[in-house]
Write a protein that holds these residues in place. Structure first.
Motif, PDB file in Angstrom:
ATOM      1  N   VAL A  12       0.765  -1.298   0.009  1.00  0.00           N
ATOM      2  CA  VAL A  12      -0.073  -0.078   0.112  1.00  0.00           C
ATOM      3  C   VAL A  12       0.956   1.401  -0.156  1.00  0.00           C
ATOM      4  O   VAL A  12       1.918   1.300   0.527  1.00  0.00           O
ATOM      5  CB  VAL A  12      -0.905   0.078   1.254  1.00  0.00           C
ATOM      6  CG1 VAL A  12      -0.232   0.087   2.445  1.00  0.00           C
ATOM      7  CG2 VAL A  12      -2.010   1.111   1.041  1.00  0.00           C
ATOM      8  N   GLN A  13       0.473   2.204  -0.599  1.00  0.00           N
ATOM      9  CA  GLN A  13       1.031   3.481  -0.782  1.00  0.00           C
ATOM     10  C   GLN A  13       1.085   4.262   0.661  1.00  0.00           C
ATOM     11  O   GLN A  13       0.096   3.988   1.533  1.00  0.00           O
ATOM     12  CB  GLN A  13       0.651   4.504  -1.594  1.00  0.00           C
ATOM     13  CG  GLN A  13       1.015   4.018  -3.151  1.00  0.00           C
ATOM     14  CD  GLN A  13       0.622   4.874  -4.173  1.00  0.00           C
ATOM     15  OE1 GLN A  13      -0.323   6.082  -3.826  1.00  0.00           O
ATOM     16  NE2 GLN A  13       1.021   4.553  -5.370  1.00  0.00           N
ATOM     17  N   SER A  17      -4.615   2.462   3.492  1.00  0.00           N
ATOM     18  CA  SER A  17      -5.465   1.609   4.549  1.00  0.00           C
ATOM     19  C   SER A  17      -5.145   0.336   4.146  1.00  0.00           C
ATOM     20  O   SER A  17      -5.197  -0.326   2.997  1.00  0.00           O
ATOM     21  CB  SER A  17      -6.773   2.117   4.652  1.00  0.00           C
ATOM     22  OG  SER A  17      -6.852   3.389   5.146  1.00  0.00           O
ATOM     23  N   LEU A  18      -5.291  -0.695   4.991  1.00  0.00           N
ATOM     24  CA  LEU A  18      -5.160  -1.998   4.976  1.00  0.00           C
ATOM     25  C   LEU A  18      -5.908  -2.820   6.123  1.00  0.00           C
ATOM     26  O   LEU A  18      -5.926  -2.051   7.346  1.00  0.00           O
ATOM     27  CB  LEU A  18      -3.772  -2.564   5.042  1.00  0.00           C
ATOM     28  CG  LEU A  18      -2.999  -2.838   3.600  1.00  0.00           C
ATOM     29  CD1 LEU A  18      -1.611  -3.352   3.891  1.00  0.00           C
ATOM     30  CD2 LEU A  18      -3.910  -3.594   2.518  1.00  0.00           C
ATOM     31  N   GLY A  65      -4.554   6.237  17.276  1.00  0.00           N
ATOM     32  CA  GLY A  65      -5.633   7.133  16.097  1.00  0.00           C
ATOM     33  C   GLY A  65      -5.216   6.566  14.829  1.00  0.00           C
ATOM     34  O   GLY A  65      -6.126   7.172  13.963  1.00  0.00           O
ATOM     35  N   ARG A  66      -4.582   5.949  14.405  1.00  0.00           N
ATOM     36  CA  ARG A  66      -4.398   5.058  13.034  1.00  0.00           C
ATOM     37  C   ARG A  66      -4.781   3.821  12.836  1.00  0.00           C
ATOM     38  O   ARG A  66      -5.432   3.431  12.067  1.00  0.00           O
ATOM     39  CB  ARG A  66      -2.881   5.218  12.426  1.00  0.00           C
ATOM     40  CG  ARG A  66      -2.338   6.632  12.467  1.00  0.00           C
ATOM     41  CD  ARG A  66      -0.976   6.577  12.021  1.00  0.00           C
ATOM     42  NE  ARG A  66       0.048   5.973  12.660  1.00  0.00           N
ATOM     43  CZ  ARG A  66       0.599   4.885  11.982  1.00  0.00           C
ATOM     44  NH1 ARG A  66       0.464   4.620  10.980  1.00  0.00           N
ATOM     45  NH2 ARG A  66       1.748   4.327  12.873  1.00  0.00           N
ATOM     46  N   PHE A  67      -4.628   3.017  14.051  1.00  0.00           N
ATOM     47  CA  PHE A  67      -5.093   1.689  14.027  1.00  0.00           C
ATOM     48  C   PHE A  67      -6.300   1.502  15.059  1.00  0.00           C
ATOM     49  O   PHE A  67      -6.260   1.950  15.791  1.00  0.00           O
ATOM     50  CB  PHE A  67      -3.772   0.662  14.381  1.00  0.00           C
ATOM     51  CG  PHE A  67      -2.785   0.652  13.416  1.00  0.00           C
ATOM     52  CD1 PHE A  67      -2.593   1.501  12.186  1.00  0.00           C
ATOM     53  CD2 PHE A  67      -1.619  -0.363  13.392  1.00  0.00           C
ATOM     54  CE1 PHE A  67      -1.468   1.379  11.556  1.00  0.00           C
ATOM     55  CE2 PHE A  67      -0.627  -0.478  12.856  1.00  0.00           C
ATOM     56  CZ  PHE A  67      -0.388   0.315  11.691  1.00  0.00           C
ATOM     57  N   MET A  82      -6.021  -0.662   9.600  1.00  0.00           N
ATOM     58  CA  MET A  82      -4.634   0.368   9.688  1.00  0.00           C
ATOM     59  C   MET A  82      -5.174   1.363   8.621  1.00  0.00           C
ATOM     60  O   MET A  82      -5.084   0.820   7.326  1.00  0.00           O
ATOM     61  CB  MET A  82      -3.530  -0.592   9.394  1.00  0.00           C
ATOM     62  CG  MET A  82      -3.217  -1.819  10.075  1.00  0.00           C
ATOM     63  SD  MET A  82      -1.554  -2.758   9.875  1.00  0.00           S
ATOM     64  CE  MET A  82      -2.015  -3.115   8.310  1.00  0.00           C
ATOM     65  N   ASN A  83      -4.969   2.715   9.134  1.00  0.00           N
ATOM     66  CA  ASN A  83      -5.214   3.693   8.344  1.00  0.00           C
ATOM     67  C   ASN A  83      -3.949   4.663   8.305  1.00  0.00           C
ATOM     68  O   ASN A  83      -3.213   4.495   9.325  1.00  0.00           O
ATOM     69  CB  ASN A  83      -6.518   4.499   8.726  1.00  0.00           C
ATOM     70  CG  ASN A  83      -7.492   3.669   8.483  1.00  0.00           C
ATOM     71  OD1 ASN A  83      -7.836   2.854   7.807  1.00  0.00           O
ATOM     72  ND2 ASN A  83      -8.666   4.130   9.483  1.00  0.00           N
TER      73      ASN A  83
END
Length: 122
Positions: A12-13, A17-18, A65-67, A82-83
């Motif tokens: 992913v770039q 997100s994944l 805050g991201r995951f 995961m963002n």
């Protein structure tokens, strides 16, 4: 014996997100928590996030805050969304089963999955 199977890794770039999944082959009275770890070559495996079957969660500071970790007890599955991924999130991600929050390190490490590669790169 319980098998844990991870899925959902990939390339992913940065900023993308994944979603990862960890599915247990069966439920077990001794398993009351699942943790997601990650490891890069030459470094120690580190805990990323963990969740109890009751929904208590805990995160590594760098992913707050991201995951988001969540679980579906009926499906014996734990998810890790995961963002805003960063290159430093690149690693092999493993899930592990544990005895629950009353134990040191939530008793994680009873069982391990085989790992799934997450690569964040442009």
């Amino acid at each position: 014996q319980v098998q844990l199977v991870e899925s959902g890794g990939g390339l992913v770039q940065p900023g993308g997100s994944l979603g990862l999944s960890c599915t247990a082959s069966r439920s077990s009275f001794s398993i009351r928590a699942i943790g997601w770890y990650r490891q890069v070559p030459g470094e120690e495996r580190e805990l990323v996030a963990r969740i109890t079957y009751g929904g208590l969660t805990d995160y590594r500071k760098s992913v707050l805050g991201r995951f988001t970790i969540s679980g579906d007890n009926a499906k014996n599955t734990v998810y890790l969304q995961m963002n805003n991924l960063k290159p430093e999130d690149t690693a092999v991600y493993y899930c592990s089963a544990g005895r629950g929050s009353a134990y040191v390190n939530w008793g994680l490490g009873i069982y391990w999955g085989q790992g799934t590669q997450v690569t964040v790169s442009s």
